[in-house]
Design an enzyme around this catalytic site. Structure first.
Site, mmCIF file in Angstrom:
data_model
loop_
_atom_site.group_PDB
_atom_site.id
_atom_site.type_symbol
_atom_site.label_atom_id
_atom_site.label_comp_id
_atom_site.label_asym_id
_atom_site.label_seq_id
_atom_site.Cartn_x
_atom_site.Cartn_y
_atom_site.Cartn_z
ATOM 1 N N TYR A 14 33.364 38.940 43.955
ATOM 2 C CA TYR A 14 33.805 37.545 43.964
ATOM 3 C C TYR A 14 32.953 36.667 44.880
ATOM 4 O O TYR A 14 33.467 35.864 45.654
ATOM 5 C CB TYR A 14 35.291 37.454 44.370
ATOM 6 C CG TYR A 14 36.181 38.291 43.494
ATOM 7 C CD1 TYR A 14 36.429 37.936 42.168
ATOM 8 C CD2 TYR A 14 36.763 39.454 43.985
ATOM 9 C CE1 TYR A 14 37.224 38.718 41.355
ATOM 10 C CE2 TYR A 14 37.570 40.245 43.177
ATOM 11 C CZ TYR A 14 37.793 39.868 41.858
ATOM 12 O OH TYR A 14 38.577 40.650 41.053
ATOM 13 N N ASP A 242 52.914 48.709 36.719
ATOM 14 C CA ASP A 242 51.615 48.783 37.388
ATOM 15 C C ASP A 242 51.862 48.982 38.884
ATOM 16 O O ASP A 242 52.110 48.031 39.618
ATOM 17 C CB ASP A 242 50.842 47.495 37.120
ATOM 18 C CG ASP A 242 49.499 47.449 37.825
ATOM 19 O OD1 ASP A 242 49.213 48.349 38.637
ATOM 20 O OD2 ASP A 242 48.739 46.491 37.577
#
Length: 428
Positions: A14, A242
């Site tokens: 990022y 998740d």
């Protein structure tokens, strides 16, 4: 260390190649400390993105890695099996919700999510139904690969620019009731309406249980998850949880779904699986899901990573599970949660702070203004801590072995940053 080469040629997560951020050279790590090239030691508040739960250079994990690498570091898993994989899967199934019986070992958290989505699609294909949609939550995050991005918030996430290229799924409003607040029945209404309207198209619901991680570090009420399980059963839809960020004790339970006492049809784990030593993930499924998938036209589950069940990673992961079996983590995480409950609320006195929240070994300070990453990171390093905020979130998830003095230092550094207007974009 050639930092100039790093800045010119190495693309970090990022970051921009046009304006690369400062990277700090780490030469070693031990316990809860990261050591810089100049000898300065930083208290690690990130557990290397949730993974290094036992700290660094742990002798039990080191020993497992050394012993395994002398035997074999890797063999293909197609037509071959080995003791490290068998031992690991035995321990995973012992820890996991009781209804889960089959383990698919994969490479990373994102791949574990991809695997779970493919399992759900193949499940319905085997049943003769074409269900191609997934129902998930706003403010969620499930990984950086394409299918994982498609069930990540399409508007409010770091992946919003891929909207239009990704499959379009169904997003319900995320719960507003916090973990410690009184449950509000209105929280489940939007989810219920979307499931009722679209359930014949929906292969599965996928969500992060209790804690929404990179999508906003939101910690929601367990009753929401209970209601989700009830609704999935009522409408005959699979439930995928998740637990890549929350699994293995991070929230104070072995798995976050235990806060709601629910069992998923499929669960994804990763990050802390190897104690932060190397990449490995797993997707666990119920017998009903696995057998239905394999009863379809393909006759098998259509996935097989090259480095699936890497023996070296499996051996280290087994050693990490052995540390968790001692149950020391439970008291360690309880201690960290207690320290957060004492240290974080006073930070709300700062006009910059919108909210503080915590659960287990997760502490979050949400600010009104986005952080100025370069400035705040430099300040944290100067103060002897490693904290990596993003957006309006300054969050810490320290290794479980952290002591009170380490948590004190991390929170004190955040307090100092809150007093420095240069650390926040709109305050400059």
């Amino acid at each position: 260390m050639d930092l100039a080469f790093d800045s010119r040629h190495i693309w970090h997560p990022y970051t921009s190649t046009l304006t690369p951020l400062t990277c700090y050279p780490i030469i070693s790590a031990h316990d809860i400390y990261l050591e810089l090239e100049n000898g300065k030691q930083l208290v690690d508040g990130m557990s290397s993105w949730w993974s290094a739960i036992h700290g660094y250079n742990h002798p039990h994990l080191n020993r497992a890695a050394h012993q395994q690498i002398d035997k074999m570091s890797h063999v293909m898993f197609g037509g071959i099996t080995h003791e490290p994989a068998i031992n690991l899967c035995k321990k995973l199934l012992a820890f996991a919700p009781n209804n889960l019986e089959h383990v698919f070992l994969a490479d990373s958290g994102s791949v574990a999510v991809e695997v779970s989505l493919k399992m759900a699609l193949q499940y319905w294909h085997a049943k003769g139904e074409k269900r191609s949609k997934f129902l998930t939550l706003r403010d969620g995050y499930h990984g950086d690969t394409f299918a994982a991005m498609s069930v990540t918030d399409p508007d409010n996430s770091m992946h919003s620019l891929y909207k239009g290229f990704l499959p379009e799924h169904i997003f319900a409003q995320s719960p507003k009731t916090g973990f410690w607040q009184e449950w509000n029945d209105k929280d489940i209404q939007d989810f219920q309406q979307k499931l009722e309207c679209h359930h014949q198209q929906i292969a599965a619901v996928i969500l992060e249980p209790i804690v929404q991680g990179a999508g906003g570090m939101r910690i929601y009420h367990p009753e929401f998850l209970k209601q989700v399980r009830i609704l999935c059963d009522a409408y005959g839809v699979l439930l995928i949880l998740d637990e890549i960020a929350t699994g293995f004790g991070r929230t104070g339970k072995m798995f976050a779904c235990e806060h709601a006492d629910v069992e998923p049809d499929i669960i994804c784990v990763g990050k802390a699986l190897t104690g932060g030593y190397m990449t490995l993930s797993a997707t666990l499924a119920s017998k009903e899901v696995a057998d239905t998938v394999c009863d379809g036209d393909a006759g098998c589950f259509m996935h097989g990573p090259t480095f699936m069940a890497n023996p070296l990673a499996c051996a280290v992961a087994t050693a990490s599970m052995e540390l968790l079996e001692t149950q020391q983590w439970a008291q360690q995480v309880t201690n960290i949660e207690q320290w957060f409950s004492q240290l974080l609320p006073p930070l709300t006195a700062s006009p910059l702070v919108k909210d503080v929240r915590w659960l287990g070994a997760i502490g979050v300070v949400e600010t009104h203004c986005p952080v100025e990453m370069e400035t705040i990171q430099a300040l944290f390093v100067e103060l002897g801590v490693w904290i990596r905020p993003f957006g309006r979130l300054i969050y810490i998830m320290p290794p479980y072995i952290s002591q009170r003095e380490h948590i004190d230092k991390l929170v004190a550094a955040i307090s100092i940053a809150l007093d420095n207007p240069n650390c926040f974009k709109s305050m400059r």
